[in-house]
Design a protein around this motif. Structure first.
Motif, PDB file in Angstrom:
ATOM      1  N   ALA A 386       0.840  -1.202   0.000  1.00 28.73           N
ATOM      2  CA  ALA A 386       0.000   0.000   0.000  1.00 28.73           C
ATOM      3  C   ALA A 386       0.871   1.245   0.000  1.00 28.73           C
ATOM      4  CB  ALA A 386      -0.923  -0.007   1.216  1.00 28.73           C
ATOM      5  N   ARG A 387       0.293   2.344  -0.554  1.00 28.02           N
ATOM      6  CA  ARG A 387       0.939   3.664  -0.517  1.00 28.02           C
ATOM      7  C   ARG A 387      -0.149   4.730  -0.562  1.00 28.02           C
ATOM      8  NH1 ARG A 387       3.857   4.319  -6.476  1.00 28.02           N
ATOM      9  NH2 ARG A 387       2.006   3.843  -7.745  1.00 28.02           N
ATOM     10  N   VAL A 388       0.209   5.976  -0.172  1.00 33.01           N
ATOM     11  CA  VAL A 388      -0.773   7.039   0.023  1.00 33.01           C
ATOM     12  C   VAL A 388      -0.331   8.287  -0.743  1.00 33.01           C
ATOM     13  CG1 VAL A 388      -2.017   8.430   1.721  1.00 33.01           C
ATOM     14  CG2 VAL A 388      -1.260   6.123   2.310  1.00 33.01           C
ATOM     15  N   ARG A 389      -1.314   9.060  -1.231  1.00 32.10           N
ATOM     16  CA  ARG A 389      -1.073  10.375  -1.808  1.00 32.10           C
ATOM     17  C   ARG A 389      -2.230  11.281  -1.412  1.00 32.10           C
ATOM     18  NH1 ARG A 389      -2.144   9.495  -8.337  1.00 32.10           N
ATOM     19  NH2 ARG A 389      -4.299   8.718  -8.149  1.00 32.10           N
ATOM     20  N   CYS A 390      -2.000  12.598  -1.448  1.00 30.13           N
ATOM     21  CA  CYS A 390      -3.017  13.562  -0.990  1.00 30.13           C
ATOM     22  C   CYS A 390      -3.172  14.694  -1.993  1.00 30.13           C
ATOM     23  CB  CYS A 390      -2.644  14.135   0.371  1.00 30.13           C
ATOM     24  SG  CYS A 390      -2.527  12.883   1.683  1.00 30.13           S
ATOM     25  N   GLY A 391      -4.319  15.392  -1.910  1.00 30.49           N
ATOM     26  CA  GLY A 391      -4.599  16.553  -2.724  1.00 30.49           C
ATOM     27  C   GLY A 391      -5.397  17.569  -1.925  1.00 30.49           C
ATOM     28  N   ALA A 392      -5.449  18.796  -2.446  1.00 32.29           N
ATOM     29  CA  ALA A 392      -6.176  19.860  -1.741  1.00 32.29           C
ATOM     30  C   ALA A 392      -7.656  19.524  -1.703  1.00 32.29           C
ATOM     31  CB  ALA A 392      -5.951  21.200  -2.416  1.00 32.29           C
ATOM     32  N   ALA A 393      -8.228  19.641  -0.509  1.00 23.11           N
ATOM     33  CA  ALA A 393      -9.656  19.350  -0.378  1.00 23.11           C
ATOM     34  C   ALA A 393     -10.486  20.414  -1.077  1.00 23.11           C
ATOM     35  CB  ALA A 393     -10.030  19.250   1.090  1.00 23.11           C
ATOM     36  N   ARG A 394     -10.002  21.688  -1.070  1.00 18.47           N
ATOM     37  CA  ARG A 394     -10.682  22.759  -1.786  1.00 18.47           C
ATOM     38  C   ARG A 394      -9.827  23.162  -2.977  1.00 18.47           C
ATOM     39  NH1 ARG A 394     -12.419  26.793   3.225  1.00 18.47           N
ATOM     40  NH2 ARG A 394     -13.654  25.260   4.419  1.00 18.47           N
ATOM     41  N   HIS A 395     -10.469  23.485  -4.077  1.00 15.60           N
ATOM     42  CA  HIS A 395      -9.774  23.885  -5.307  1.00 15.60           C
ATOM     43  C   HIS A 395      -8.696  22.852  -5.672  1.00 15.60           C
ATOM     44  CE1 HIS A 395     -11.792  27.667  -4.566  1.00 15.60           C
ATOM     45  NE2 HIS A 395     -11.102  27.864  -3.441  1.00 15.60           N
ATOM     46  N   PHE A 396      -9.198  21.601  -5.817  1.00 15.77           N
ATOM     47  CA  PHE A 396      -8.241  20.525  -6.115  1.00 15.77           C
ATOM     48  C   PHE A 396      -7.513  20.822  -7.421  1.00 15.77           C
ATOM     49  CE2 PHE A 396      -7.184  16.530  -8.225  1.00 15.77           C
ATOM     50  CZ  PHE A 396      -6.437  15.884  -7.248  1.00 15.77           C
ATOM     51  N   TRP A 397      -6.170  20.695  -7.376  1.00 15.41           N
ATOM     52  CA  TRP A 397      -5.350  20.947  -8.565  1.00 15.41           C
ATOM     53  C   TRP A 397      -4.751  19.643  -9.080  1.00 15.41           C
ATOM     54  CZ3 TRP A 397      -4.074  23.297 -12.670  1.00 15.41           C
ATOM     55  CH2 TRP A 397      -2.773  23.274 -13.192  1.00 15.41           C
ATOM     56  N   ARG A 398      -4.030  18.943  -8.259  1.00 13.19           N
ATOM     57  CA  ARG A 398      -3.475  17.656  -8.636  1.00 13.19           C
ATOM     58  C   ARG A 398      -3.027  16.898  -7.392  1.00 13.19           C
ATOM     59  NH1 ARG A 398       1.850  19.042 -12.114  1.00 13.19           N
ATOM     60  NH2 ARG A 398       0.163  19.817 -13.457  1.00 13.19           N
ATOM     61  N   TRP A 399      -2.851  15.567  -7.575  1.00  9.90           N
ATOM     62  CA  TRP A 399      -2.395  14.738  -6.468  1.00  9.90           C
ATOM     63  C   TRP A 399      -0.926  14.970  -6.191  1.00  9.90           C
ATOM     64  CZ3 TRP A 399      -5.842  12.502  -3.514  1.00  9.90           C
ATOM     65  CH2 TRP A 399      -7.055  12.035  -4.044  1.00  9.90           C
ATOM     66  N   SER A 400      -0.576  14.748  -4.955  1.00 13.21           N
ATOM     67  CA  SER A 400       0.844  14.796  -4.587  1.00 13.21           C
ATOM     68  C   SER A 400       1.543  13.546  -5.114  1.00 13.21           C
ATOM     69  CB  SER A 400       0.983  14.869  -3.061  1.00 13.21           C
ATOM     70  OG  SER A 400       0.578  13.628  -2.481  1.00 13.21           O
ATOM     71  N   GLU A 401       2.816  13.466  -4.952  1.00 12.34           N
ATOM     72  CA  GLU A 401       3.540  12.247  -5.278  1.00 12.34           C
ATOM     73  C   GLU A 401       3.144  11.158  -4.282  1.00 12.34           C
ATOM     74  OE1 GLU A 401       5.466  11.754  -7.866  1.00 12.34           O
ATOM     75  OE2 GLU A 401       5.133  13.817  -8.572  1.00 12.34           O
ATOM     76  N   TRP A 402       3.319   9.892  -4.670  1.00 11.22           N
ATOM     77  CA  TRP A 402       3.004   8.773  -3.792  1.00 11.22           C
ATOM     78  C   TRP A 402       4.027   8.706  -2.656  1.00 11.22           C
ATOM     79  CZ3 TRP A 402      -1.442   6.348  -3.879  1.00 11.22           C
ATOM     80  CH2 TRP A 402      -2.163   6.229  -5.084  1.00 11.22           C
ATOM     81  N   SER A 403       3.549   8.247  -1.519  1.00 11.71           N
ATOM     82  CA  SER A 403       4.468   7.979  -0.405  1.00 11.71           C
ATOM     83  C   SER A 403       5.285   6.722  -0.718  1.00 11.71           C
ATOM     84  CB  SER A 403       3.672   7.771   0.887  1.00 11.71           C
ATOM     85  OG  SER A 403       2.896   6.578   0.794  1.00 11.71           O
ATOM     86  N   GLN A 404       6.247   6.435   0.095  1.00  8.61           N
ATOM     87  CA  GLN A 404       6.998   5.205  -0.069  1.00  8.61           C
ATOM     88  C   GLN A 404       6.070   4.006   0.154  1.00  8.61           C
ATOM     89  OE1 GLN A 404      10.174   4.781  -1.063  1.00  8.61           O
ATOM     90  NE2 GLN A 404      10.244   7.015  -1.377  1.00  8.61           N
ATOM     91  N   PRO A 405       6.158   2.951  -0.665  1.00  2.00           N
ATOM     92  CA  PRO A 405       5.252   1.803  -0.506  1.00  2.00           C
ATOM     93  C   PRO A 405       5.520   1.056   0.803  1.00  2.00           C
ATOM     94  CG  PRO A 405       6.920   1.342  -2.161  1.00  2.00           C
ATOM     95  CD  PRO A 405       7.072   2.787  -1.815  1.00  2.00           C
ATOM     96  N   LEU A 406       4.440   0.524   1.350  1.00  3.83           N
ATOM     97  CA  LEU A 406       4.510  -0.212   2.611  1.00  3.83           C
ATOM     98  C   LEU A 406       3.925  -1.600   2.378  1.00  3.83           C
ATOM     99  CD1 LEU A 406       4.991  -0.170   5.732  1.00  3.83           C
ATOM    100  CD2 LEU A 406       2.596   0.528   5.930  1.00  3.83           C
ATOM    101  N   THR A 407       4.652  -2.673   2.830  1.00  7.99           N
ATOM    102  CA  THR A 407       4.203  -4.054   2.657  1.00  7.99           C
ATOM    103  C   THR A 407       3.758  -4.599   4.004  1.00  7.99           C
ATOM    104  OG1 THR A 407       5.697  -4.421   0.796  1.00  7.99           O
ATOM    105  CG2 THR A 407       4.857  -6.365   1.916  1.00  7.99           C
ATOM    106  N   CYS A 408       2.586  -5.261   3.993  1.00  6.14           N
ATOM    107  CA  CYS A 408       2.018  -5.796   5.222  1.00  6.14           C
ATOM    108  C   CYS A 408       1.381  -7.156   4.937  1.00  6.14           C
ATOM    109  CB  CYS A 408       0.972  -4.836   5.789  1.00  6.14           C
ATOM    110  SG  CYS A 408       0.120  -5.469   7.267  1.00  6.14           S
ATOM    111  N   ARG A 409       1.574  -8.131   5.861  1.00  9.58           N
ATOM    112  CA  ARG A 409       0.939  -9.437   5.745  1.00  9.58           C
ATOM    113  C   ARG A 409      -0.129  -9.545   6.820  1.00  9.58           C
ATOM    114  NH1 ARG A 409       1.914 -14.383   3.534  1.00  9.58           N
ATOM    115  NH2 ARG A 409       3.907 -13.672   2.679  1.00  9.58           N
TER     116      ARG A 409
END
Length: 925
Positions: A386-409
Motif C-alpha cells: 500500500a501507498r498514500v497520496r493527498c490533494g487539496a480538499a478545496r480547489h483541487f489541482w493535482r495529487w501529490s507524489e506517492w508515499s513510499q510503498p509499505l508491505t504488510c501481511r
C-alpha cells in the motif's frame, strides 16, 4: 501673302513639338542622392536615395528601377512604386545577398519615372561597396564568419585566396550535399538541406597554393519551439514553481536555448533562473501576491518563442507526498497511518492497495484532513502493498507524489473451503489397498501455513470407532488397508488456527464394485490436450476423470479433474503430456460422494509412427500376382500410436510403377512406388495383382498410425515366374503355324497340283501355229479343228451323229467307230478313268472327247490326268503323248448316264464344259 502663310504652317508644328518636349523633360526626376551600406551579420545591402524636392512637393507617384551588380554582372533587378510626401525623407530599400558580401564587390544604381510620364530618367552612377577580393590579403579567408545555421536551410560559402594566390582546396566535413562549386581566385561552395543528423557542427577548410589555410565552423540546429506543458503551482503557499517540457534544438554551449520568466505586472525583468536537467523548472517567492501572469521566453540564435500562464495561487496547490507511513493488521483488515508537512492546507488522501495477483485497488478517505484509513475485506495470511497520496480538499489541482510503498501481511485465519480428494483402489487378499490423494483447489483458502493433514476412516455399516492418522504438510497422499465393507473417509487440512472443513469420500463394498470388463475407447489429441467425451447419466451430480501423468513409471503421478453434471466432454491438458505416449483415462460418475466407473479411454496427445514394421512370413508368387502374409502386429501400450492399417509398396526394379488400383507414392529420392492401403488393422494378408511375368520387383509392408509411418528403408525383392499359359499360347500362335508352313513347303508341289491344277494357255495351241491358217499376218483358227472339252447331247438324235469311242472294264483298247467316213482318232478311251468308275457286272460304255487345241508339250509333264501306260505304250501318236483327254460317262447310253450323273438338270441336252473345270466321274471339283 502666300509666303507668310507658308512660314506660319512650318513654325506652328515646330513650336508644338518644342513645347511637348519641354513639358516631358520637366516630368523627369533623376536620383539626386544615393548611398549604399551593408549589414554583414544579416548579409544585407542597405540602400538610401532621394530625388529633387519638387517631386516631394508635388507628392508624385514615382516608379524606381533598382539594379544590383556583382563584379561586372547585374544579378538583381527590382521595381519599387513610391508615392512621395512633402516631408522630403529619403527612400530606403534592402537586399539580402545569397553569397557573403565580403566575397565580391557589389554596386547599386537607380533610375526613376513618374507615373504621368513615359520617359525614364538617366541612371544614377554605380554606388559600389568593395569586397575583400580587392584588398591586400596575406592568406585565404572564409566567409561568412562562424554562425548558427537553421536545419533544412542552404548556405553559400566563399573562400578568398591571398593576394595573387589561387585557391587549391575548399572542402566541408563531414560530407554534406554540395550544390555548386566555382573555380576561380574566389571559390564559392553552396551546401544544401543542412541537417543535424549529419553532425551538429560543419567544419570548412580552405587553402591556397602558397600553403596558407583557413578553417571555420558552423552550427546546425533548430529554432526554439513554444514551451510545452507550461504550468505553475505551489506546495506550501510560499513559493511558486513553474515547469515546462524541454525541447531539443541541437544547439549547445553559448548557442543553447536561454529561458527567461517574467511577470507582466512586476518590475523585475526575470523572476528566476531556469534549470533544465530533464524537465525545466523555475521557482520564486510569491510574497503577498495571489494572482500571477507569468511568461516564459525561450531564445537561441535562430529565434525566440514564449508561453504564458495566468493563475491564482490558492487554486494551484500541489501538496508534498505523505511521510511516516505505518500500519496495523488483523486477519482481514489493515489500517494505514501517515503524516504530511502542509498542516495549514486542508487535504484529503487516496490509498493504493496491490493484491497478491497484481490487481490494484484505490480507496479514498471519507473524512477531509484525515491521516488514517482502514482497508477491510482482506484475505488472511496474505501480503499486500500500500501507498498514500493527498490533494487539496478545496480547489483541487493535482495529487501529490506517492508515499513510499509499505508491505504488510495479514494474520492467519481458519482455512476456508475443502480439499479436493481422490482414491485409487487395488484389490488384495482379504480386502483392498486404498491410496488416497488430496490437493488444494482454487476455492480452497489455507488462510495461513498448512502444518498437517488429518485422514479419518470408519465403517458405514456397524458404526465402529473411526481411525485417523495425521501427515505432515509435505505429503499429499497415503495408503490405507480396508476390508470389503463400505467405508467413509474424510481428509482435513490444519494450520496454526484451526482445521478446514472435511472432504468426504465413500468407498463402496467390494461386491458393489464388481462390474463387467469395460471396453477401452480411443480418444484423439488436440493442440490443447486430449479430448474426451462420455455418455451423460442423469443420476450423477458430478463426473471425475483420472489419469497418470507418467504411465510408464511407478508411482505414475495420478491426476484427476472434476466436472459438473451438465458436462459430458472435456479437453484434458497437462504439462507432462508428450507425443507418442499412450495415456489411460477413467471416467467416474459421482453421487453423494460415492464414485462408480463408467468408461475407459485411451489416447495420445499426438500419435507417432510405429516403431517396427510387420514381419512378412510368407510370400506366394504367380506370374502376375504376389500374396503377402504377415504376423499380427503387436499393439501394446509401448506403441507410439494406434495402428490404423497397413501400406503395401511395390515397384519394379526397372522403370516406374503403374499397377492398376494403386496410387503413386514418391520417395525423397524422387523414385516412384505403387501404394496400396489396407485400412483394417486386423488384416494379415494381401494380394498385389496385375504384375508382369518374369520381372523383378521390390516390395515392403508398412504399418501406419495417426502419426504416419516410418521412412521406407528396406525392401524385399521378388521375381515373378514365366507365364505357362502364355507359353502355350505362343506355341499355338508360333510353333503350330510354323510347323504347318514347313510341311506345306515340303509338300508344295503336291499341294499346288491338288489345289491349283495347271491351266493350259490358248496361246500355245498347235492349231494356231500352222502356217496355212494365217491370213495377212493374222492367225486364223478353223472351227473344225477347234474341238470343245465336252459335248452334252440334248437329244439322242444329235448324239448319234458323234463318233463315240466305247470301252469296257475288260479292255483298255479304244474301239473306233468310223461312221460316215469321219476320222475319229480324237476320241479315246481312258483306262485311268475307268479305274475310278464304280464296279459293275455289266459292261458300261463311256465316251471321251479330245480337244487338241489345249494340248501343249510344255504342260504335258505336269498334267495330273495323263496316263502313264499310254506314254509308255507308244509314241507314234503325238496327240496321245501330249494330251490325255478328259473323260466323261457315255452320254449315248441313258442308263449309264442316269446312274452316274446326279446333278444334271436335263437329260437330253448337250453342254460345253470348260477344261478349267476338273471332271471326275461326271461331277466337278
Amino acid at each position: 501673302m502666300m509666303n507668310h502663310f507658308m512660314i506660319l504652317a512650318v513654325l506652328i508644328p515646330l513650336r508644338t513639338c518644342h513645347t511637348s518636349y519641354s513639358q516631358q523633360e520637366s516630368d523627369v526626376f533623376p536620383v539626386t542622392y544615393l548611398n549604399v551600406s551593408k549589414d554583414l551579420d544579416l548579409q544585407r545591402l542597405l540602400v538610401e536615395w532621394d530625388v529633387v524636392k519638387s517631386a516631394h512637393d508635388a507628392e508624385l507617384a514615382i516608379s524606381f528601377e533598382i539594379q544590383v551588380r556583382r563584379t561586372n554582372e547585374v544579378v538583381w533587378t527590382e521595381f519599387q512604386n513610391v508615392t512621395l510626401d512633402k516631408l522630403g525623407k529619403p527612400l530606403h530599400w534592402t537586399w539580402d545577398s545569397n553569397i557573403p558580401l565580403e566575397c565580391m564587390s557589389h554596386a547599386v544604381r537607380i533610375r526613376s519615372k513618374a507615373e504621368t510620364s513615359k520617359i525614364w530618367s538617366q541612371w544614377s552612377l554605380w554606388e559600389t561597396l568593395p569586397g575583400l577580393d580587392t584588398s591586400n590579403r596575406s592568406g585565404p579567408q572564409i566567409f561568412p564568419k562562424e554562425k548558427v545555421l537553421a536545419e533544412g536551410s542552404n548556405i553559400t560559402l566563399c573562400c578568398i585566396g591571398g593576394k595573387g594566390q589561387t585557391i587549391k582546396e575548399f572542402s566541408v566535413f563531414p560530407t554534406v550535399d554540395v550544390v555548386k562549386r566555382t573555380k576561380s581566385q574566389v571559390r564559392l561552395l553552396t551546401v544544401g538541406n543542412l541537417s543535424h543528423d549529419k553532425g551538429s557542427n560543419i567544419h570548412v577548410y580552405c587553402s591556397d597554393e602558397d600553403k596558407g589555410s583557413h578553417e571555420a565552423a558552423f552550427f546546425v540546429g533548430k529554432p526554439p519551439d513554444t514551451p510545452k506543458n507550461f504550468s505553475c503551482q505551489t506546495q506550501d503557499m510560499k513559493r511558486v514553481t513553474c515547469t515546462w517540457r524541454k525541447e531539443e534544438t541541437y544547439l549547445y554551449g553559448r548557442n543553447s536555448p536561454q529561458y527567461t520568466l517574467s511577470e507582466t505586472s512586476s518590475q523585475k525583468m526575470a523572476l528566476c533562473e531556469a534549470s533544465c536537467p530533464e524537465q525545466c523548472s523555475c521557482s520564486w517567492d510569491i510574497g503577498q501576491q495571489q494572482i500571477w501572469n507569468v511568461t516564459v521566453t525561450v531564445e537561441n540564435p535562430l529565434g525566440k518563442k514564449s508561453a504564458t500562464d495566468v493563475f491564482d495561487v490558492k487554486h494551484r496547490v500541489y501538496p508534498t507526498a505523505p511521510f511516516q507511513v505505518w500500519e496495523d493488521c488483523t486477519d482481514t483488515e489493515m489500517t494505514l497511518h501517515w503524516n504530511y508537512k502542509n498542516t495549514e492546507i486542508e487535504l484529503f488522501c487516496q490509498t493504493e492497495v496491490v493484491q497478491p495477483d497484481g490487481k490494484v485497488e484505490l480507496h479514498n478517505s471519507s473524512v477531509a484532513d484525515s491521516r488514517r484509513i482502514t482497508l477491510r475485506g482482506l484475505r488472511p495470511h496474505t501480503e499486500y502493498t500500500a501507498r498514500v497520496r493527498c490533494g487539496a480538499a478545496r480547489h483541487f489541482w493535482r495529487w501529490s507524489e506517492w508515499s513510499q510503498p509499505l508491505t504488510c501481511r495479514t494474520k492467519e485465519g481458519t482455512p476456508s473451503g475443502k480439499l479436493d480428494i481422490w482414491r485409487e483402489i487395488t484389490p488384495v487378499f482379504g480386502g483392498r489397498n486404498v491410496t488416497l490423494f488430496w490437493k488444494q483447489t482454487p476455492s480452497f483458502q489455507a488462510n495461513g501455513k498448512i502444518i498437517s493433514y488429518e485422514v479419518t476412516w470408519e465403517k458405514i455399516e456397524d458404526g465402529s470407532q473411526p481411525e485417523s492418522i495425521s501427515f505432515s504438510s509435505v505429503y499429499n497422499s497415503t495408503r490405507i488397508f480396508l476390508d470389503n465393507h463400505s467405508y467413509r473417509i474424510s481428509v482435513m487440512a490444519k494450520n496454526n488456527v484451526n482445521f478446514s472443513l472435511p472432504s468426504i469420500l465413500i468407498i463402496s463394498r467390494a461386491t458393489d464394485n464388481s462390474t463387467e470388463e469395460l471396453k477401452e475407447g480411443q480418444v484423439n489429441g488436440t493442440d490443447d490436450g486430449i479430448f474426451l467425451s462420455w455418455e451423460p447419466r442423469s443420476i450423477y451430480d458430478s463426473y471425475i476423470v483420472d489419469w497418470c501423468n507418467f504411465p510408464r513409471l511407478q508411482p505414475c503421478d495420478l491426476q484427476w479433474k472434476r466436472f459438473g453434471s451438465n458436462i459430458s466432454s472435456a479437453v484434458i491438458s497437462s504439462a507432462a503430456f508428450v507425443p507418442g505416449v499412450r495415456y489411460k483415462f477413467h471416467v467416474y460418475g459421482s453421487v453423494a460422494n460415492r464414485a462408480s466407473l463408467l468408461e475407459k479411454k485411451i489416447g495420445y496427445l499426438k500419435e507417432l509412427p510405429p516403431h517396427l514394421d510387420p514381419i512378412v512370413r510368407k510370400v506366394d508368387l504367380t506370374y502376375n500376382s504376389v500374396t503377402l502374409s504377415w504376423d499380427s502386429y503387436l499393439t501394446n501400450e509401448s506403441e507410439p500410436g494406434f495402428v490404423r492399417g497397413y501400406h503395401v509398396y511395390v515397384s519394379p526394379i526397372q522403370g516406374n510403377c503403374n499397377l492398376k488400383g494403386s496410387k503413386k507414392h514418391i520417395l525423397s529420392d524422387e523414385s516412384e512406388l505403387c501404394k496400396y492401403t489396407i485400412e483394417n488393422p486386423e488384416e494379415k494378408r494381401y494380394t498385389v495383382k496385375h504384375l508382369m511375368p518374369n520381372t523383378k520387383y521390390k516390395i515392403v509392408v508398412k504399418a501406419f498410425t495417426g502419426g504416419g509411418e516410418t521412412p521406407i528403408v528396406n525392401f524385399r525383392y521378388i521375381d515373378t515366374p514365366y507365364n505357362s499359359n502364355m507359353l502355350y499360347f505362343i506355341f499355338l500362335l508360333v510353333i503350330v503355324p510354323t510347323l504347318v508352313a514347313a510341311i506345306c513347303h515340303w509338300k508344295m508341289k503336291w499341294l499346288k497340283e491338288w489345289c491349283c491344277p495347271v491351266i493350259p494357255s490358248p496361246n500355245k495351241s498347235k492349231v494356231l501355229s500352222f502356217k496355212e491358217f494365217k491370213m495377212d499376218s493374222e492367225k486364223v483358227l478353223k472351227i473344225n479343228d477347234c474341238l470343245p472339252d465336252m459335248l452334252a447331247v440334248d437329244s439322242n438324235a444329235d448324239a448319234h451323229k458323234l463318233h463315240p469311242v466305247t470301252w469296257s472294264p475288260v479292255s483298255s483298247t479304244p474301239t473306233e467307230d468310223n461312221t460316215d467316213g469321219h476320222n475319229s482318232s480324237w476320241i479315246y478311251s481312258s483306262e485311268n478313268v475307268a479305274r475310278d468308275f464304280p464296279s459293275t457286272s455289266t459292261p458300261q460304255t463311256h465316251t471321251c472327247f479330245e480337244n487338241f487345241a489345249y494340248s501343249s508339250p510344255l504342260e504335258a509333264e505336269s498334267d495330273p490326268y495323263q496316263i502313264p501306260e499310254t506314254l509308255e505304250a507308244g509314241k507314234t501318236n503325238q496327240a496321245v503323248v501330249l494330251y490325255q483327254p478328259q473323260c466323261y460317262i457315255d452320254i449315248f447310253h441313258e442308263d449309264a448316264a442316269s446312274t452316274t450323273r446326279k446333278t444334271g438338270e436335263r437329260k437330253n441336252s448337250l453342254k460345253y464344259i470348260s477344261q478349267t473345270d476338273v471332271c471326275w466321274l461326271g461331277g466337278r471339283l
